[in-house]
Design a protein around this motif. Structure first.
Motif, short mmCIF file in Angstrom:
data_model
loop_
_atom_site.label_atom_id
_atom_site.label_comp_id
_atom_site.label_asym_id
_atom_site.label_seq_id
_atom_site.Cartn_x
_atom_site.Cartn_y
_atom_site.Cartn_z
N LEU A 264 65.36 2.98 41.76
CA LEU A 264 64.09 2.45 42.25
C LEU A 264 63.16 3.59 42.68
N LEU A 265 63.70 4.60 43.35
CA LEU A 265 62.86 5.74 43.76
C LEU A 265 62.28 6.46 42.56
N ASN A 266 63.06 6.60 41.51
CA ASN A 266 62.54 7.24 40.28
C ASN A 266 61.40 6.41 39.70
N ALA A 267 61.56 5.08 39.75
CA ALA A 267 60.49 4.20 39.25
C ALA A 267 59.25 4.31 40.12
N MET A 268 59.43 4.44 41.43
CA MET A 268 58.29 4.61 42.33
C MET A 268 57.55 5.91 42.03
N THR A 269 58.30 6.98 41.78
CA THR A 269 57.68 8.26 41.44
C THR A 269 56.84 8.13 40.18
N TYR A 270 57.39 7.44 39.18
CA TYR A 270 56.66 7.23 37.93
C TYR A 270 55.44 6.34 38.17
N PHE A 271 55.61 5.32 39.02
CA PHE A 271 54.50 4.44 39.35
C PHE A 271 53.33 5.24 39.92
N PHE A 272 53.62 6.14 40.86
CA PHE A 272 52.56 6.94 41.47
C PHE A 272 51.85 7.80 40.42
#
Length: 369
Positions: free
Chosen positions: A324-332
């Protein structure tokens, strides 16, 4: 044309009950048959004047446990008499598809899923129930015996509808595997008109969910604990509330249950909508998209059918905080590329209006057979 509606339980309001309500709006003269009815919880959407209950409802009102009444439900659902109707529409998550109709009465089943606790959750449910009792091995054996009989009834009952509609491709595959039946897909209705697409946001991320273990809200909390500059708001209640509060950092706020109007306001003003669980469809992510908000979701089941990667949201592939954190980084990194108008337009395919049109077409086809 004389029509009846069947929805197995009206004891709480959830996604399946929204579908039954839409059926009732489409056919306002149709009575609603149900096994159990709680007027306090459901009377506003399903007034008692329209509801017809089975005899076991009397036992429910006197406090007989739901777990005991489930053993009576196959016989109870078969007790309803639909000889006076041209069409019966069943909204089924477990038993409603098992109604009996004569050769002159057509039966269309909208299937939310074959009963999961005797099919794909069978061993999991048996193990969990066994752990709750000092007579665990005996209870497990009883569950196995009951579930075996119920699977046989369920498989036979699946042949009673002339037409089966699945609420998603995920459920369509389940119907094929467990019932060996073909089913068309019509996604559940979402009240997209309730939401106004907005470009702006108030900076927080949002979860709207029941707080139960299987919803995996703890994954989101653990992830946001590691990005304390970003705020996460959680709306909902459930068995996991105390545990989730205990592990949550100061950047995570719990609001409890809120009215639809308050939920709408929070969805429309969020920066992104977090969905860490697995659902056959998932209505709240579509509501977020109807507001023009991107979704960050676990890549599975129904969300694969509603979220378009990099267009309406971002997926994470493993159900854990690191993913999920990796997805958040990509989202940003790609957040500026999301177009709120395109996200909202995508959500419109799941509108109540489209649902009604699709169901009407299926009914017309069935009645012409």
């Amino acid at each position: 044309m004389k029509i009846a509606i069947v929805h197995e339980l009206l004891i709480k309001l959830g996604g399946a009950e929204r579908v039954a309500k839409i059926f009732s709006e489409m056919f306002p003269k149709a009575p609603i048959y149900t096994l159990l009815y709680d007027e306090k919880k459901c009377g506003q959407d399903f007034p008692k004047e329209k509801v017809k209950t089975a005899k076991i409802n009397e036992s429910y009102k006197f406090g007989v446990p739901l777990s005991f009444l489930r053993t009576k439900m196959p016989k109870a659902i078969e007790s309803f008499n639909f000889n006076d109707y041209d069409l019966v529409i069943s909204s089924s998550s477990a038993f409603a598809h098992g109604i009996l109709t004569n050769t002159d009465t057509k039966h269309l089943c909208y299937c939310h899923s074959p009963m999961r606790y005797v099919w794909d959750y069978y061993h999991q449910v048996a193990d969990q129930q066994a752990k709750k009792s000092i007579f665990g091995r005996l209870k497990k054996a009883m569950i196995y015996n009951y579930a075996h009989k119920l699977r046989m009834w369920d498989f036979v009952a699946s042949a009673r509808a002339e037409k089966i509609i699945a609420n998603s491709k995920t459920v369509q595959r389940r119907i094929d595997k467990f019932w060996r039946k073909d089913a068309n897909v019509i996604f559940p209705p979402v009240n997209t008109k309730r939401f106004t697409p907005t470009k702006t946001n108030e900076g927080y991320f949002l979860i709207v969910s029941a707080l139960q273990p299987y919803k995996k809200i703890d994954i989101a909390i653990k992830a946001f604990n590691r990005i304390p500059k970003h705020k996460l708001i959680i709306i909902g209640a459930g068995d996991d509330l105390d545990y989730l509060k205990d592990i949550a950092g100061k950047n995570i706020e719990f609001l409890g249950r809120k009215s639809d109007s308050v939920v709408t306001e929070y969805i429309q003003n969020c920066r992104g909508f977090i969905f860490p669980g697995i659902e056959d469809f998932g209505i709240t992510p579509v509501e977020a998209m109807a507001s023009g908000k991107p979704v960050i979701a676990f890549n599975s089941a129904g969300l694969q059918e509603s979220v378009v990667p990099e267009k309406t949201g971002v997926f994470f592939d493993e159900q854990n905080e690191d993913s999920l954190l990796n997805a958040m980084t990509y989202f940003f990194e790609i957040e500026k590329n999301f177009d709120y108008k395109k996200i909202s337009a995508h959500a419109e395919q799941f509108s109540e209006e489209n649902f009604k049109k699709a169901i009407t077409a299926e009914i017309k086809s069935l009645m012409e057979q």
